[in-house]
Scaffold this active site. Sequence first.
Site, mmCIF file in Angstrom:
data_model
loop_
_atom_site.group_PDB
_atom_site.id
_atom_site.type_symbol
_atom_site.label_atom_id
_atom_site.label_comp_id
_atom_site.label_asym_id
_atom_site.label_seq_id
_atom_site.Cartn_x
_atom_site.Cartn_y
_atom_site.Cartn_z
ATOM 1 N N VAL A 54 -14.697 29.563 -4.237
ATOM 2 C CA VAL A 54 -15.136 30.640 -5.130
ATOM 3 C C VAL A 54 -15.261 31.961 -4.372
ATOM 4 C CG1 VAL A 54 -17.103 31.445 -6.513
ATOM 5 C CG2 VAL A 54 -16.249 29.128 -6.794
ATOM 6 N N THR A 66 -23.066 27.754 -9.009
ATOM 7 C CA THR A 66 -23.572 27.090 -10.212
ATOM 8 C C THR A 66 -24.979 26.587 -9.899
ATOM 9 O OG1 THR A 66 -21.332 26.449 -10.766
ATOM 10 C CG2 THR A 66 -23.102 25.217 -11.855
ATOM 11 N N LEU A 76 -13.725 30.025 -12.798
ATOM 12 C CA LEU A 76 -12.343 29.823 -12.352
ATOM 13 C C LEU A 76 -12.023 28.341 -12.193
ATOM 14 C CD1 LEU A 76 -12.309 28.945 -9.096
ATOM 15 C CD2 LEU A 76 -12.781 31.349 -8.769
ATOM 16 N N GLY A 124 -12.728 14.442 -11.695
ATOM 17 C CA GLY A 124 -13.325 14.494 -10.355
ATOM 18 C C GLY A 124 -13.550 15.945 -9.989
ATOM 19 N N CYS A 152 -16.921 20.125 -9.163
ATOM 20 C CA CYS A 152 -17.801 20.702 -10.190
ATOM 21 C C CYS A 152 -18.256 19.700 -11.259
ATOM 22 C CB CYS A 152 -17.111 21.894 -10.839
ATOM 23 S SG CYS A 152 -16.929 23.264 -9.688
#
Length: 443
Positions: A11, A126, A156, A263, A266
Site C-alpha cells: 500500500v 486497515t 486498491l 486468501g 486482507c
Amino acid sequence: MNIAVIGTGYVGLVSGTCFAEMGNMVICVDNNPEKLKKLQDAELTIYEPGLELLFLRNIAKKRLIFSPNLQEAVIKSDIIFLCLPTPQGEDGSADLQYVLSVAKEIGIILKSDDDKNFKIIVNKSTVPVGTAKKVENIISSSNVNNFAVVSNPEFLREGFAVEDFMKPDRIIIGTDNTAAMSKMKALYEPFVRQGNPILEMDTASSEVTKYASNSYLALRITYMNELANFCENVGANIDMIRKGMGTDSRIGKRFLFAGIGYGGSCFPKDVKALIKTSVDFNSEIKILNTVDNVNKQQKTIIVKKLLKYFQNNIKDKHFAIWGLAFKPNTDDMREAPSLIVIDELLKNGVTISAYDPAANETAKFYLKEKIKYALDEYDALENADALLILTEWNEFRNPDFEVLRAKLKNKVIFDGRNIFEPQKMRELNFTYFSIGRLPVFSS
Ligand SMILES: NC(=O)c1ccc[n+]([C@@H]2O[C@H](COP(=O)([O-])OP(=O)(O)OC[C@H]3O[C@@H](n4cnc5c(N)ncnc54)[C@H](O)[C@@H]3O)[C@@H](O)[C@H]2O)c1
C-alpha cells in the site's frame, strides 16, 4: 504538497509513487533496511503491473525519496500517511502495535518540532473502529495539539493497484476537522477528475466501511463456493449459475467466481477482525463466522478430490502445480490457498514441482526447499501424476495441450480455479476435476 508515507509495503509504495506522480513531494519511510536499500537503489520490492514506470520516473524527478528517517519525514511533511501492517493478532483482532508505536514516535517528534505547523496524520492501514481516536490520544499525550487524525482506508487490489489508486471508485475521508478535510480533498481531487466521489464521513464510519467492504466480498465469494459444492451434488454447473445471477443488475458480475477459497493479506484477517470487534461490542456479526469456517474448508477441497481419485494412495506420487500466489498478477503469498494445498499434499508423502509467473521467489520464503520450483509451466509438468491449477493466471488459460499430454504421466487435471471448460477437456480426452462442475473422465 509535502507528503510522508510511513511503511513502504504494497500500500505504501503504491500510494507514495502515485502521490508523487501527481506532482507531490513524497518521502517514504520504512524500518526494513534491506527493503529500503533496494528502493533507494531504484529497485522495486514488489511485483505490481504498471508500477515500475511511475516509480522510476518519480525517482528521477526527485519527487519520490526513500529514507529510514521518520523524524525528517514528519517534520518536512504536511500530511503523514500510516501504511503500516495490521496483521491478525492471536485472538483474531487486528494487531495495532505498528500503528500505535509509530503514533507515539510521531507525538514525540511533533513536540520537538520548533515550527509546530498543522499536521495531518492519516490512517491508511486497515484498522478497527476507534483507532483514529486512539492515535489522536497517543499523539496528544506528548502535549501536541496542532494536528488532526484522519481515516482514509485504502481499497486498491493487488495486481491492479496502480490502476485502482490512480482511478479509484471512491475516496473515503473520515474526519470532523474541516481544515484536514479540505486539504485531503485537495490532495485527492486529481485522482477523481472523472467524477468518482470523495465521500466525507466521521472516522468511525470510515473505519467500518473498509471492513464492511472486504467482508462482504469475502462473503460473496464464499456463497459461490458453497453453491459450487452444492452444484456438484445435484449435477448443476456453477458457471451457468454465475452467469445467470451476474446478469441481474441487482447482483452484478464481479466476485462471483467459485474456486478454492479467498486468501491474501486482507480478506482472511479483515473478516476475523470484524468478527472480533463485533463480539467486543456485543453485537456479533454471526454470518462472518460461517464465511471464515467455510473458506478454511474450501482451501482443501481440491486435495479431497485428488485423494478420492487416487483412492487415498498418493504416497511417492509426483504432482505439478500451476500458480502459487493467492491470486493472479501478484507475487503475494500471504494466506495463499496454495500453501494449505501443498501442506496437505506433502503430509501424504508426495513430491511437488510448482511454477508461478511472479511468486516463485516469494514462495521460497514460505515453502523453502519443500518443493521444486520449476522454470516455467511446462517444466513443472515433467513426469507428474497430475496437474493442479491453484491460481488463475491468464497465461495458463490457453496452454499447448499437446505438451501437457506428452509430459503428464496421467492425463489428469485438478483445476481449483475453473480456467478450462469441461467440454474442451472432454474433447481433448483429459480427466478433469474443477469446482462446482461435474468431472470429466478420459476414455
Ligand atoms: N495489500 C493490500 O492489498 C492492501 C489493500 C488495502 C489495505 N491494506 C492494508 O494496508 C496496510 C498495509 O498493508 P501492506 O500490504 O502494504 O503491508 P506490508 O506488510 O506490505 O507493508 C508494511 C510496511 O511497513 C513497514 N513497517 C513496519 N513497521 C514499521 C515502522 N515502525 N516504521 C516504518 N515502517 C514500518 C514494513 O517494513 C513494511 O514494508 C494493512 O493494514 C493492510 O490491511 C492492504
